[in-house]
Write an enzyme that holds these catalytic residues in place. Structure first.
Site, PDB file in Angstrom:
ATOM      1  N   TYR A 125      -2.128  -1.593  10.711  1.00  0.00           N
ATOM      2  CA  TYR A 125      -2.156  -1.496   9.296  1.00  0.00           C
ATOM      3  C   TYR A 125      -1.131  -1.121   8.428  1.00  0.00           C
ATOM      4  CZ  TYR A 125      -3.866  -1.361   4.256  1.00  0.00           C
ATOM      5  OH  TYR A 125      -3.935  -1.508   3.004  1.00  0.00           O
ATOM      6  N   SER A 143       0.780  -1.685  -0.331  1.00  0.00           N
ATOM      7  CA  SER A 143       0.138   0.262  -0.139  1.00  0.00           C
ATOM      8  C   SER A 143       1.053   1.657   0.009  1.00  0.00           C
ATOM      9  CB  SER A 143      -0.692   0.007   1.258  1.00  0.00           C
ATOM     10  OG  SER A 143      -1.494   1.291   1.608  1.00  0.00           O
TER      11      SER A 143
END
Ligand SMILES: NC(=O)c1ccc[n+]([C@@H]2O[C@H](COP(=O)([O-])OP(=O)(O)OC[C@H]3O[C@@H](n4cnc5c(N)ncnc54)[C@H](OP(=O)(O)O)[C@@H]3O)[C@@H](O)[C@H]2O)c1
Length: 257
Positions: free
Chosen positions: A151, A138
């Protein structure tokens, strides 16, 4: 590495980017093993992807499940050429608001240890086939974003592990993909790809397949993402301020990762 006739294991194939990767890999002529927990979704997708498609319902937060998914793919499809590590969960909570710190290990177990365990088990097969590993990280694997510490940490850890693995050997191509916000089911919200700055899962999968086929080490998506990654080492304070503003708009509102 071209995907035609390759044996490709895709984790997190039951929705979002993983399902779109499966459709594109099937269209390119790959034979697929699809892994996720929701077997019904995988069965439906497998029907689109061709009669050879293997469906493996598994929770990849456990070492045993990761090993079994790799072993069954090799046994039933006859080998492994591409390991596409896409399964992941999001976490959208500022650290000060986390009441149960088990959240940190839960996210790590799926987003970091799942890919690591799958890659460890698959490595001998991939070295033999001179194959590829594709890791769906990401933009949050490149920088910390407010509200997403668990995350973001799990995605940063993937870069450390897979960059090291790439440096250890030349047999297996390793591509790390860093999407920005994508319209999928992840997190609490359902952003629409028609929203400004939100990519569709199909477009994201297309970019990932192109990166694998052209042998890229890393692909950072969106012009804003590329600019941010470039800017951060020079102007970290400015970067943090921009990210706080953008995160408010894209992530905290939409719940995607
Ligand atoms: N959407 C975004 O904005 C965005 C941005 C950057 C990166 N990413 C990354 O892209 C990847 C795919 O996410 P997505 O956006 O496509 O979201 P998604 O639609 O929620 O897909 C996540 C996939 O991971 C699977 N999964 C989750 N936990 C699992 C577990 N314990 N065992 C096996 N499979 C598991 C889910 O399947 P089951 O629930 O059926 O198990 C699902 O197929 C993730 O790694 C995510 O971090 C997403």
């Amino acid at each position: 590495m071209k995907l035609a006739k390759k044996i490709v294991l895709i984790t997190g194939a039951s929705s979002g980017i993983g399902a779109e990767l499966a459709r594109r890999a099937a269209a390119a002529g790959a034979r697929l093993a699809l892994v996720a927990r929701r077997a019904d979704r995988l069965e439906k997708l497998a029907a689109e992807c061709g009669p050879d498609t293997l469906v493996l319902a598994a929770d990849l937060s456990s070492l045993e499940a990761c090993c079994a998914a790799v072993d069954q793919t090799v046994d039933k499809l006859g080998g492994l050429d591409v390991l596409l590590l896409n399964a992941g969960i999001s976490s959208n909570l500022p650290v000060a608001e986390v009441s149960d710190p088990a959240l940190f290990s839960t996210v790590m177990q799926t987003n970091y240890f799942g890919p690591v365990h799958c890659a460890w088990r698959a490595l001998p097969h991939l070295r033999r086939s001179r194959g590829a590993i594709v890791v769906v990280s990401s933009l949050q694997g490149k920088a910390g974003f407010p509200g997403f510490a668990a995350y973001s940490a799990s995605k940063h850890a993937l870069h450390g592990f897979f960059d090291s693995l790439r440096a250890e050997q030349d047999d297996v191509q390793i591509t790390i993909a860093c999407p920005g916000p994508v319209a999928t089911e992840i997190g609490d919200g359902r952003p629409e790809s028609s929203q400004k700055g939100i990519m569709s899962a199909g477009r994201c999968a297309e970019i990932i397949v192109a990166a694998v086929e052209s042998g890229k080490r890393e692909v950072v998506m969106t012009a804003a993402g590329k600019l941010g990654v470039w800017l951060r080492p020079f102007l970290p304070g400015l970067f943090d301020r921009i990210v706080r503003k953008k995160t408010q708009r894209f992530f905290l509102k939409n719940g995607s990762g």
